[in-house]
Design a protein around this motif. Structure first.
Motif: not given
Ligand SMILES: [Zn+2]
Length: 340
Positions: A86, A88, A91, A189, A208
């Motif tokens: 993902h 974020h 990451h 998330h 996550d």
């Molecule tokens: Zn995350």
């Protein structure tokens, strides 16, 4: 049996080192400049090259550790692919550097690619965030803290996400480390989080979505105020219950574990309790911040303020969608939540 969550007995890799957790699958750990001080990343030996799963944040420390790991472990083969679970910053933050400097191609879902591009290119709209915090009932002092050190700083942790990528779809099968891995998307998330499940290796890279000790942040931010991340999270987790008992889960934080089904059950009871607390806090009209102070008893500073407001909104949204809580702005424009 998977009625408990059991940490798997692997040695934790030191920064700049890697530990094998399955045939052809290496575990790498990178430092993070947050309260959560590390992230787990994965390197998979594809024979003719390697796949990296997730990158760590943008920063010289991460680059230096990666260079050392690649020099030590790739045995001269090329890093050909980067898969991001993902978008974020811990990451995907270094995806631009990995693509440009190391020559790997980015593979991720469309939702995460688009989100990552936006994170890496767009400054935060502080006016919109100010209105968001005001409606949540934050004081000027709360907001100063939040703007001093919040998700608004996210861009600092990103190299520009590449403008082209290989799109991963839910249900796709990709080959990594000589095995088939099924892409399983999950929600709540992040916008279109990819988990990767290999039946033959009995391993899932959980990103996550599935963490053994902490629960992933489920926040409503400014960009999609109608979102219902908590419901999406609980709903999308349920199909993971059908995965094999005894599956080894490789999470992005804390330690590899077994007991996915038990962990999903713990998530459900955790959020059921939080929903009870949220509903009780709405017995008389309360702002998001007033509810947040019941859910989060620790002092809230900038970054934790952002998570507390976003998480509280997602619990309130869940109750609103069930018709248990109503919302009305007061004369100051602060949204007040009360039991329906
Ligand atoms: Zn995350």
């Amino acid at each position: 049996m998977s009625d408990t969550v059991t940490i798997l007995p692997f040695d934790i890799p030191a920064a700049g080192h890697a530990v094998a957790v399955a045939p052809g699958v290496l575990w790498v750990r990178m430092p993070l400049p947050f309260a959560l001080d590390h992230i787990n990343l994965w390197l998979l030996d594809d024979g003719d090259g390697w796949t990296m799963v997730d990158t760590g944040v943008l920063g010289d420390a991460t680059k230096t550790h990666w260079q050392r790991i690649l020099d030590t472990h790739l045995r001269g083969a090329k890093l050909k692919r980067l898969v991001c679970t993902h978008s974020h910053p811990d990451h995907m933050g270094l995806a631009g550097w990995v693509a440009e400097t190391l020559g790997a191609e980015l593979w991720t879902t469309e939702g995460e690619w688009a989100q990552g591009r936006r994170y890496s290119l767009e400054a935060i709209d502080t006016e919109r965030y100010r209105a968001y915090y005001q409606a949540a009932g934050c004081t000027e002092a709360d907001m100063d803290g939040a703007f001093g050190n919040s998700s608004s700083g996210g861009m600092r942790h990103f190299a520009r996400v590449p403008d082209n990528y290989h799109r991963l779809y839910d249900g796709d099968t990709i080959q990594m480390a000589g095995h088939d891995w099924i892409v399983m998307t999950a929600f709540g998330h992040s916008v279109e989080h990819a988990c990767l499940f290999s039946e033959s290796l009995n391993v899932m890279i959980g990103g996550d979505q599935f963490l053994p000790k902490i629960t992933p942040a489920l926040t409503i931010g400014t960009e999609n105020p109608d979102a219902s991340p908590l419901r999406q999270f609980l709903d999308s987790n349920r199909r993971f219950l059908d995965l094999p008992q005894g599956l080894h889960v490789l999470p992005s934080h804390n330690l590899p574990f077994e007991g996915l089904q038990a962990r999903i059950g713990q998530y459900e009871s955790h959020h059921a309790k939080r929903l009870d607390t949220t509903l009780a806090a709405c017995e008389s009209p309360a702002s998001c911040m007033e509810v947040a102070r019941k859910l989060f008893t620790r002092p809230l500073d900038g970054r934790s303020m952002f998570f507390a407001v976003g998480e509280t909104l997602s619990h309130l949204r869940y109750l609103q969608d069930d018709g248990l809580v109503g919302a009305q702005p007061d004369p100051r424009g602060v949204v007040m939540f009360s039991r329906a």
